[in-house]
Design a protein around this motif. Structure first.
Motif, PDB file in Angstrom:
ATOM      1  N   MET B   1      21.805   4.035  -8.347  1.00 56.61           N
ATOM      2  CA  MET B   1      21.250   4.339  -9.673  1.00 56.61           C
ATOM      3  C   MET B   1      19.963   3.537  -9.863  1.00 56.61           C
ATOM      4  SD  MET B   1      22.152   6.179 -12.331  1.00 56.61           S
ATOM      5  CE  MET B   1      21.587   6.417 -14.012  1.00 56.61           C
ATOM      6  N   LEU B   2      18.920   4.240 -10.237  1.00 51.59           N
ATOM      7  CA  LEU B   2      17.644   3.573 -10.469  1.00 51.59           C
ATOM      8  C   LEU B   2      17.614   2.961 -11.858  1.00 51.59           C
ATOM      9  CD1 LEU B   2      15.372   6.334  -8.938  1.00 51.59           C
ATOM     10  CD2 LEU B   2      16.085   4.188  -7.880  1.00 51.59           C
ATOM     11  N   ASN B   3      16.802   1.952 -12.019  1.00 52.80           N
ATOM     12  CA  ASN B   3      16.689   1.276 -13.303  1.00 52.80           C
ATOM     13  C   ASN B   3      15.509   1.864 -14.086  1.00 52.80           C
ATOM     14  OD1 ASN B   3      16.430  -0.402 -15.458  1.00 52.80           O
ATOM     15  ND2 ASN B   3      16.035  -2.265 -14.266  1.00 52.80           N
ATOM     16  N   PRO B   4      15.773   2.567 -15.189  1.00 50.32           N
ATOM     17  CA  PRO B   4      14.678   3.174 -15.961  1.00 50.32           C
ATOM     18  C   PRO B   4      13.677   2.149 -16.474  1.00 50.32           C
ATOM     19  CG  PRO B   4      16.808   4.019 -16.663  1.00 50.32           C
ATOM     20  CD  PRO B   4      17.087   2.862 -15.750  1.00 50.32           C
ATOM     21  N   ASP B   5      14.099   0.895 -16.611  1.00 51.12           N
ATOM     22  CA  ASP B   5      13.186  -0.141 -17.108  1.00 51.12           C
ATOM     23  C   ASP B   5      12.084  -0.479 -16.098  1.00 51.12           C
ATOM     24  OD1 ASP B   5      14.647  -0.262 -19.409  1.00 51.12           O
ATOM     25  OD2 ASP B   5      15.887  -1.944 -18.732  1.00 51.12           O
ATOM     26  N   SER B   6      12.217   0.040 -14.881  1.00 46.67           N
ATOM     27  CA  SER B   6      11.211  -0.277 -13.860  1.00 46.67           C
ATOM     28  C   SER B   6       9.936   0.553 -14.028  1.00 46.67           C
ATOM     29  CB  SER B   6      11.775  -0.039 -12.454  1.00 46.67           C
ATOM     30  OG  SER B   6      12.133   1.323 -12.300  1.00 46.67           O
ATOM     31  N   VAL B   7       9.968   1.551 -14.901  1.00 46.78           N
ATOM     32  CA  VAL B   7       8.767   2.376 -15.107  1.00 46.78           C
ATOM     33  C   VAL B   7       7.625   1.501 -15.609  1.00 46.78           C
ATOM     34  CG1 VAL B   7       7.747   4.261 -16.437  1.00 46.78           C
ATOM     35  CG2 VAL B   7      10.082   4.466 -15.556  1.00 46.78           C
ATOM     36  N   GLY B   8       6.482   1.634 -14.979  1.00 48.56           N
ATOM     37  CA  GLY B   8       5.319   0.829 -15.337  1.00 48.56           C
ATOM     38  C   GLY B   8       5.160  -0.404 -14.480  1.00 48.56           C
ATOM     39  N   SER B   9       6.200  -0.714 -13.715  1.00 47.17           N
ATOM     40  CA  SER B   9       6.106  -1.894 -12.842  1.00 47.17           C
ATOM     41  C   SER B   9       5.165  -1.615 -11.679  1.00 47.17           C
ATOM     42  CB  SER B   9       7.489  -2.257 -12.273  1.00 47.17           C
ATOM     43  OG  SER B   9       8.379  -2.579 -13.320  1.00 47.17           O
ATOM     44  N   THR B  10       4.337  -2.598 -11.372  1.00 52.47           N
ATOM     45  CA  THR B  10       3.422  -2.486 -10.243  1.00 52.47           C
ATOM     46  C   THR B  10       3.786  -3.521  -9.206  1.00 52.47           C
ATOM     47  OG1 THR B  10       1.608  -1.653 -11.595  1.00 52.47           O
ATOM     48  CG2 THR B  10       1.013  -2.658  -9.493  1.00 52.47           C
ATOM     49  N   PHE B  11       3.885  -3.059  -7.980  1.00 50.03           N
ATOM     50  CA  PHE B  11       4.222  -3.947  -6.880  1.00 50.03           C
ATOM     51  C   PHE B  11       2.988  -4.066  -5.995  1.00 50.03           C
ATOM     52  CE2 PHE B  11       7.893  -1.710  -8.435  1.00 50.03           C
ATOM     53  CZ  PHE B  11       8.798  -2.725  -8.660  1.00 50.03           C
ATOM     54  N   ALA B  12       2.302  -5.170  -6.147  1.00 46.12           N
ATOM     55  CA  ALA B  12       1.040  -5.338  -5.420  1.00 46.12           C
ATOM     56  C   ALA B  12       1.281  -5.984  -4.068  1.00 46.12           C
ATOM     57  CB  ALA B  12       0.086  -6.207  -6.230  1.00 46.12           C
ATOM     58  N   GLY B  13       0.518  -5.537  -3.106  1.00 46.22           N
ATOM     59  CA  GLY B  13       0.551  -6.193  -1.807  1.00 46.22           C
ATOM     60  C   GLY B  13       0.028  -7.611  -1.964  1.00 46.22           C
ATOM     61  N   THR B  14       0.556  -8.520  -1.184  1.00 47.11           N
ATOM     62  CA  THR B  14       0.161  -9.917  -1.342  1.00 47.11           C
ATOM     63  C   THR B  14      -1.171 -10.223  -0.682  1.00 47.11           C
ATOM     64  OG1 THR B  14       1.475 -10.451   0.599  1.00 47.11           O
ATOM     65  CG2 THR B  14       2.504 -10.764  -1.541  1.00 47.11           C
ATOM     66  N   ASP B  15      -1.476  -9.501   0.367  1.00 48.86           N
ATOM     67  CA  ASP B  15      -2.706  -9.784   1.102  1.00 48.86           C
ATOM     68  C   ASP B  15      -3.395  -8.479   1.477  1.00 48.86           C
ATOM     69  OD1 ASP B  15      -2.535 -12.669   1.359  1.00 48.86           O
ATOM     70  OD2 ASP B  15      -0.784 -12.266   2.598  1.00 48.86           O
ATOM     71  N   SER B  16      -4.657  -8.631   1.803  1.00 45.76           N
ATOM     72  CA  SER B  16      -5.367  -7.512   2.389  1.00 45.76           C
ATOM     73  C   SER B  16      -4.764  -7.221   3.757  1.00 45.76           C
ATOM     74  CB  SER B  16      -6.848  -7.853   2.528  1.00 45.76           C
ATOM     75  OG  SER B  16      -7.529  -6.826   3.186  1.00 45.76           O
ATOM     76  N   VAL B  17      -4.623  -5.968   4.071  1.00 45.85           N
ATOM     77  CA  VAL B  17      -4.028  -5.577   5.346  1.00 45.85           C
ATOM     78  C   VAL B  17      -5.100  -4.924   6.207  1.00 45.85           C
ATOM     79  CG1 VAL B  17      -2.338  -4.087   6.458  1.00 45.85           C
ATOM     80  CG2 VAL B  17      -1.778  -5.220   4.300  1.00 45.85           C
ATOM     81  N   THR B  18      -5.282  -5.457   7.381  1.00 51.01           N
ATOM     82  CA  THR B  18      -6.211  -4.836   8.321  1.00 51.01           C
ATOM     83  C   THR B  18      -5.413  -4.207   9.448  1.00 51.01           C
ATOM     84  OG1 THR B  18      -7.939  -6.454   7.846  1.00 51.01           O
ATOM     85  CG2 THR B  18      -8.161  -5.181   9.871  1.00 51.01           C
ATOM     86  N   LEU B  19      -5.548  -2.905   9.544  1.00 55.88           N
ATOM     87  CA  LEU B  19      -4.864  -2.218  10.628  1.00 55.88           C
ATOM     88  C   LEU B  19      -5.629  -2.465  11.916  1.00 55.88           C
ATOM     89  CD1 LEU B  19      -4.217   1.162   8.799  1.00 55.88           C
ATOM     90  CD2 LEU B  19      -2.604  -0.707   9.158  1.00 55.88           C
ATOM     91  N   SER B  20      -4.884  -2.639  12.982  1.00 58.82           N
ATOM     92  CA  SER B  20      -5.553  -2.866  14.267  1.00 58.82           C
ATOM     93  C   SER B  20      -6.130  -1.550  14.790  1.00 58.82           C
ATOM     94  CB  SER B  20      -4.564  -3.445  15.284  1.00 58.82           C
ATOM     95  OG  SER B  20      -3.625  -2.451  15.651  1.00 58.82           O
ATOM     96  N   GLN B  21      -7.121  -1.685  15.649  1.00 58.88           N
ATOM     97  CA  GLN B  21      -7.712  -0.472  16.229  1.00 58.88           C
ATOM     98  C   GLN B  21      -6.666   0.321  17.000  1.00 58.88           C
ATOM     99  OE1 GLN B  21     -11.220   0.512  15.888  1.00 58.88           O
ATOM    100  NE2 GLN B  21     -10.073   2.374  16.367  1.00 58.88           N
ATOM    101  N   SER B  22      -5.757  -0.380  17.676  1.00 58.05           N
ATOM    102  CA  SER B  22      -4.745   0.338  18.459  1.00 58.05           C
ATOM    103  C   SER B  22      -3.795   1.109  17.549  1.00 58.05           C
ATOM    104  CB  SER B  22      -3.970  -0.629  19.351  1.00 58.05           C
ATOM    105  OG  SER B  22      -3.257  -1.569  18.575  1.00 58.05           O
ATOM    106  N   GLU B  23      -3.480   0.536  16.380  1.00 57.22           N
ATOM    107  CA  GLU B  23      -2.619   1.246  15.436  1.00 57.22           C
ATOM    108  C   GLU B  23      -3.311   2.499  14.916  1.00 57.22           C
ATOM    109  OE1 GLU B  23       0.072  -1.968  13.102  1.00 57.22           O
ATOM    110  OE2 GLU B  23      -2.080  -2.268  12.925  1.00 57.22           O
ATOM    111  N   ILE B  24      -4.574   2.359  14.600  1.00 55.56           N
ATOM    112  CA  ILE B  24      -5.330   3.504  14.109  1.00 55.56           C
ATOM    113  C   ILE B  24      -5.470   4.555  15.203  1.00 55.56           C
ATOM    114  CG2 ILE B  24      -7.604   4.259  13.307  1.00 55.56           C
ATOM    115  CD1 ILE B  24      -7.810   1.592  11.833  1.00 55.56           C
TER     116      ILE B  24
END
Lengths: 131, 83
Positions: B1-24
């Motif tokens: 069951m989801l919590n309706p109170d979570s609407v509006g919540s933002t979950f931000a990444g903690t750091d900038s993410v750089t994808l590696s060339q091999s991943e891309i």
């Protein structure tokens, strides 16, 4: 000449189990329904199915190629209405085409069609690109 | 069951993410894309809506990707938890 109602050239992508494995490794989505036939059958699927986001990515490639690059793709959306079923040892098609729905303000709106084995797999698929 | 109170919540990444060339490269190879560019991105996900219809829970999530402080992509996903 592109005008409203123009049907763009069809493109056929081919998917097989090797491509699903490559996509799973590249995306990190290792859900067994995309690789393990026994597991897929156990959860009620007809066979291994392609990742929805792989289907969407391939159709997105079609859109970005038409637009002259992904930077010209302004909007792209779709609903997953049927899975792309990928039996072992087979290459299955993902057939994509588009119809120009609107041209306005320097933008082209496309209505997209994506089928596999004759079955529509994306619903309400559309994109807006720079003209 | 989801919590309706979570609407509006933002979950931000903690750091900038750089994808590696091999991943891309691996991702582009799958879809046949030849234009590969490494892009440091910051991601944040926001729960925009939650509703229940015929016992099915439906939640909409917006994911925003930023590069150099500018929004480059917003992606909306609608997920259904079937009854």
């Amino acid at each position: 000449m592109i005008e409203v109602g123009t049907v763009l050239d069809e493109k056929v992508f081919y998917l097989d189990r090797a491509l699903l494995k490559a996509y799973a490794d590249a995306s990190g989505d290792q859900n067994p329904i995309h690789q393990n036939e026994e597991f897929a059958l156990s959860v009620g699927l007809p066979n291994v199915i392609a990742h929805g986001m792989l289907t969407m990515a391939l159709v997105g490639k079609y859109v970005s190629d038409f637009a002259g690059g992904s930077a010209n793709v302004l909007e792209y959306s779709a609903r997953f209405i049927k899975p792309v079923i990928v039996p072992a040892g087979e290459k299955v098609d993902l057939t994509v085409t588009a119809t120009v729905a609107e041209i306005a303000d320097g933008k082209i709106s496309l209505s997209l069609s994506a089928t596999s084995a004759g079955v529509k797999v994306l619903g309400m698929a559309k994109a807006v690109v720079n003209k | 069951m989801l919590n309706p109170d979570s609407v509006g919540s933002t979950f931000a990444g903690t750091d900038s993410v750089t994808l590696s060339q091999s991943e891309i490269d691996a991702f582009c190879a799958v879809i046949g894309e030849s234009n590969t560019t490494i892009a440091p991105l910051k991601c944040a996900a926001t729960i925009e809506s939650y509703r229940v219809a015929a016992g099915n829970e439906i939640v909409s999530v917006r994911s925003d990707l930023h590069r150099d402080g500018k929004l480059v992509i917003s992606a909306w996903s609608t997920l259904v938890v079937r009854a």
